[in-house]
Design an enzyme around this catalytic site. Structure first.
Site, PDB file in Angstrom:
ATOM      1  CB  THR A 191      -5.840  -0.181  -3.975  1.00 26.10           C
ATOM      2  OG1 THR A 191      -5.430   0.768  -3.011  1.00 26.10           O
ATOM      3  CG2 THR A 191      -5.266  -1.539  -3.621  1.00 26.10           C
ATOM      4  CD  GLU A 243      -2.698   1.501   0.103  1.00 31.48           C
ATOM      5  OE1 GLU A 243      -3.320   0.554  -0.411  1.00 31.48           O
ATOM      6  OE2 GLU A 243      -2.734   2.664  -0.348  1.00 31.48           O
ATOM      7  CG  HIS A 257      -4.807   3.965   2.804  1.00 32.19           C
ATOM      8  ND1 HIS A 257      -5.445   5.170   2.962  1.00 32.19           N
ATOM      9  CD2 HIS A 257      -5.213   3.479   1.602  1.00 32.19           C
ATOM     10  CE1 HIS A 257      -6.198   5.412   1.919  1.00 32.19           C
ATOM     11  NE2 HIS A 257      -6.081   4.399   1.069  1.00 32.19           N
TER      12      HIS A 257
HETATM   13  C1  GP9 Z   1      -9.241  -0.385   0.279  1.00 31.94           C
HETATM   14  C2  GP9 Z   1      -7.816  -0.299  -0.068  1.00 31.94           C
HETATM   15  C3  GP9 Z   1      -7.315   1.112  -0.141  1.00 31.94           C
HETATM   16  O1  GP9 Z   1      -9.800  -1.643   0.190  1.00 31.94           O
HETATM   17  O2  GP9 Z   1      -7.547  -1.041  -1.177  1.00 31.94           O
HETATM   18  O3  GP9 Z   1      -7.651   1.709  -1.329  1.00 31.94           O
HETATM   19  P1  GP9 Z   1      -6.939   3.005  -1.917  1.00 31.94           P
HETATM   20  O4  GP9 Z   1      -7.560   4.183  -1.231  1.00 31.94           O
HETATM   21  O5  GP9 Z   1      -5.486   2.934  -1.650  1.00 31.94           O
HETATM   22  O6  GP9 Z   1      -7.249   2.929  -3.358  1.00 31.94           O
HETATM   23 MN    MN Z   2      -3.784   1.827  -2.281  1.00 31.33          MN
END
Ligand code: GP9
Ligand code: MN
Length: 660
Positions: free
Chosen positions: A304, A260, A419
């Site tokens: 993501t 992430e 995140h």
């Molecule tokens: C949520 C995660 C985060 O399920 O994949 O998403 P993002 O905000 O990084 O696209």
């Molecule tokens: Mn992400």
């Protein structure tokens, strides 16, 4: 106000609207898990049914006065029915009804089938109680009117306009407040739970219907001949397999990990004299793992999920909105489906609700056999932060599920801890945040370090389980974590002034590929996320010429080092283009475009156009790769109960086949 309502004869209408409003709000609280996290969200939840109640019931005011109560009752009933249908559906699927699910209901018995009745409770009568109250009231009114002679002269279109304008005004205020709390709510859509939380269940249905009509009209005009052009173009441009690596991972398991928000600048970077990602750094230098240091993310608004899309399909995501949300009903030839011919089981692991980014719908089109979402994990307070499960418990709890998968498997792990707004809770890691005068940047290093520790823990567990020696592990940073708003602090981090050119260079994310028994090393080729799927396919011994993919094998000798960004900018081996400006990678200085740079620009346009044509027009439905069995979306269901059933039936299959 009271006399106003009386004067216009709107009393019955107002009662109906209030009943529908309060009932909907009650249902939000009792039936759905909408994740209300602040007061504004709660206010919006309370307010959002008002506009739709007024708006839809308002149409009854177009009828003649004597028919209005009946029209109000009919509309009220249909809205109550829609709400109730969502309630029952949510009890089973933890999700809201969308147009495609309704369309498919005919072919698969609505997935719910007979169980719909078992999900109903006698207390549910409450959801229709107000409709009954309205009927009783209407009958009484009728009687009273018959006995009295006085009639109120009302202009029906005026009332209608008035109600319509007020509902739209309330909606606009609602939408503005929602966008303040959650920027880009409509353009990115995120999660159906979010849309309902901010805009309401009825407005969500309207939004969903519009999205679907838009999406279907794009694909309606395409036909099978449209695929020939894109096929010719992509085949002429695909890179040949490198014999040194082709098929070197044949039959092995695959684990792909989304890191992430991890950007490449953290690799080998030290904060307070300590490495931020010591474990990943060790892989970058061990010569047993491929580490790609000129690898870029190519995501758009789907973040993501866009990265996942590229990993699984080798195609670009959309320039606007999330492809997972807008094009989940398409036909795809994605890795889970492609690898079925080699008897691979596919699974995604992610400690967040399955509806986020519409994953539970997209994975049906990809052909994922399993989707282990938050329902499979212990989501206790201490182990979770913003979007879901922290990475260490995530990997720990995933291990037994992974070990239970039938081999060979293709699996994807989506981490979450690093995140925005980053940072970890006390006790998660002893790594201190940075000191760059910007809490987002400072905390980024802490959660990035935590992610690194989680990966190390996972690698150790893989080694202990014996999986490591027979598994290709791919790790990629999904997209940038630190936006341009934090460039002041980032200038302190990188030690250089950050302009457009430097910004583009910061879009590097790390990519690691470990193939047991294959010597690795650092690869400096300029490459991007669309290139991973073709690279992997060649390692597994499957020629990418069979598939329509925009990316190509990075390990190939004729790999072209050209990385389009989703907005049309690009980075190549020699040039960087941002907006209308070209830069030389050697000097970082602005240049007049050379012939080569202009040519690259044309190629980038063509690459994006071709991919967009495939995705928006759903062209893969006209294409059948050799040996590929088309995916039947209805064969897949990621509701935990259904998956558990599948698990026990596949265990039965195995025991019966082994006893033969
Ligand atoms: C949520 C995660 C985060 O399920 O994949 O998403 P993002 O905000 O990084 O696209
Ligand atoms: Mn992400």
């Amino acid at each position: 106000m009271k006399t106003f309502i009386q004067k216009r004869g709107l009393g019955f209408f107002v009662i109906a609207a209030i009943l529908l409003w309060l009932k909907t709000y009650t249902a939000y609280l009792i039936e759905f898990k909408l994740g209300i996290s602040n007061v504004l969200q709660h206010i919006l939840l309370f307010v959002n049914p008002i506009s739709s109640s007024l708006f839809f019931l308002g149409f009854a005011l177009l009828f003649k006065k004597k028919w209005q109560p009946a029209a109000i009752i009919v509309i009220h009933f249909f809205m109550s029915f829609l709400l109730y249908a969502n309630i029952v559906y949510y009890r089973f699927f933890n999700d809201f009804i969308t147009l495609p699910t309704v369309m498919q209901a005919g072919t698969n018995g609505g997935q719910l089938g007979d169980s719909a009745f078992s999900l109903m409770r006698w207390t549910d009568m409450f959801y229709f109680l107000d409709t009954i109250i309205l009927i009783v009231l209407a009958v009484r009114m009728k009687r009273q009117q018959q006995t009295s002679t006085a009639t109120v002269p009302v202009q029906k279109t005026k009332s209608f306009r008035l109600v319509l304008v007020s509902s739209v005004l309330i909606f606009v205020v609602n939408l503005i407040a929602a966008e303040i709390d959650r920027p880009e709510l409509l353009s990115r859509s995120f999660d159906r739970n979010y849309l309902v939380k901010y805009l309401g269940a009825y407005n969500f249905t309207v939004f969903d219907a519009i999205q679907n009509v838009k999406s279907n009209s794009q694909r309606a005009l395409a036909n099978s001949s449209d695929v020939t052009d894109v096929e010719n173009y992509l085949k002429a441009n695909s890179a040949d397999p490198n014999p040194a690596y082709y098929g070197k991972a044949k039959g092995m398991n695959v684990i792909t990990i989304s890191l992430e928000s991890l950007q490449n600048f953290v690799i080998d970077y030290k904060v307070n004299g300590k490495e931020v990602t010591p474990f990943l750094n060790s892989l970058a230098h061990d010569n047993k793992t491929f580490y790609f240091d000129n690898f870029f993310h190519q995501t758009g608004q789907g973040k993501t999920s866009d990265a996942e899309f590229m990993m699984d399909t080798g195609l670009f995501p959309l320039s606007q909105g999330s492809v997972f949300i807008n094009k989940a009903q398409n036909t795809y030839q994605a890795l889970p489906g492609i690898l079925k011919k080699d008897q691979y089981t596919s699974a995604e692991f992610h400690g967040n609700t399955k509806t986020f980014w519409n994953r539970n719908e997209m994975f049906k089109s990809f052909g994922y056999d399993r989707f282990y979402d938050s329902e499979y994990y212990d989501m206790n307070e201490q182990d979770t932060k913003n979007y879901g499960l922290k990475d260490k418990p995530f990997f720990k709890e995933s291990m037994p599920m992974l070990e239970n998968l039938k081999q060979p498997f293709y699996s994807k792990f989506i981490t979450l801890s690093n995140h925005f707004p980053f940072g970890m809770d006390e006790g998660d890691t002893d790594f201190e945040p940075g000191d760059f005068g910007d809490s987002v940047v400072d905390n980024y290093f802490q959660s990035a370090h935590y992610l690194d520790e989680a990966i190390e823990q996972f690698f150790n567990d893989l080694k202990k389980s014996g999986l490591y020696d027979n598994t290709v592990v791919i790790m990629y940073g999904d997209h940038y974590g630190i936006s341009e708003n934090h460039n002041e602090a980032m200038e302190k981090v990188t030690g250089e002034k950050i302009g457009d050119y430097e910004n583009a260079q910061l879009m590097r994310v790390p990519l690691f590929i470990h193939v047991p028994g294959v010597k690795g090393g650092q690869i400096h080729k300029y490459s991007g996320e669309v290139d991973v799927a073709p690279t992997l396919l060649h390692l597994l011994g499957d020629d990418t010429k069979n598939y329509l993919m925009s990316g190509s094998d990075i390990l190939s000798k004729n790999f072209k080092e050209l990385v389009p960004f989703r907005n049309g900018d690009f980075v190549s081996k020699d040039y960087t283009k941002v907006g209308n400006n070209y830069y030389s990678n050697k000097t970082g200085e602005k240049i007049e475009p050379t012939e080569k740079a202009s040519q690259e620009n044309e190629t980038v346009k063509k690459m994006l156009e071709t991919s967009d044509k495939i995705v928006t027009e759903d062209l893969l439905r006209f294409y059948k790769p050799k040996g590929f069995t088309p995916i039947e979306r209805n064969d897949y269901d990621y509701t935990k109960k259904v998956q558990d059933e599948k698990d026990s039936s596949s265990a039965k299959d195995e025991s019966s086949s082994s006893s033969k």
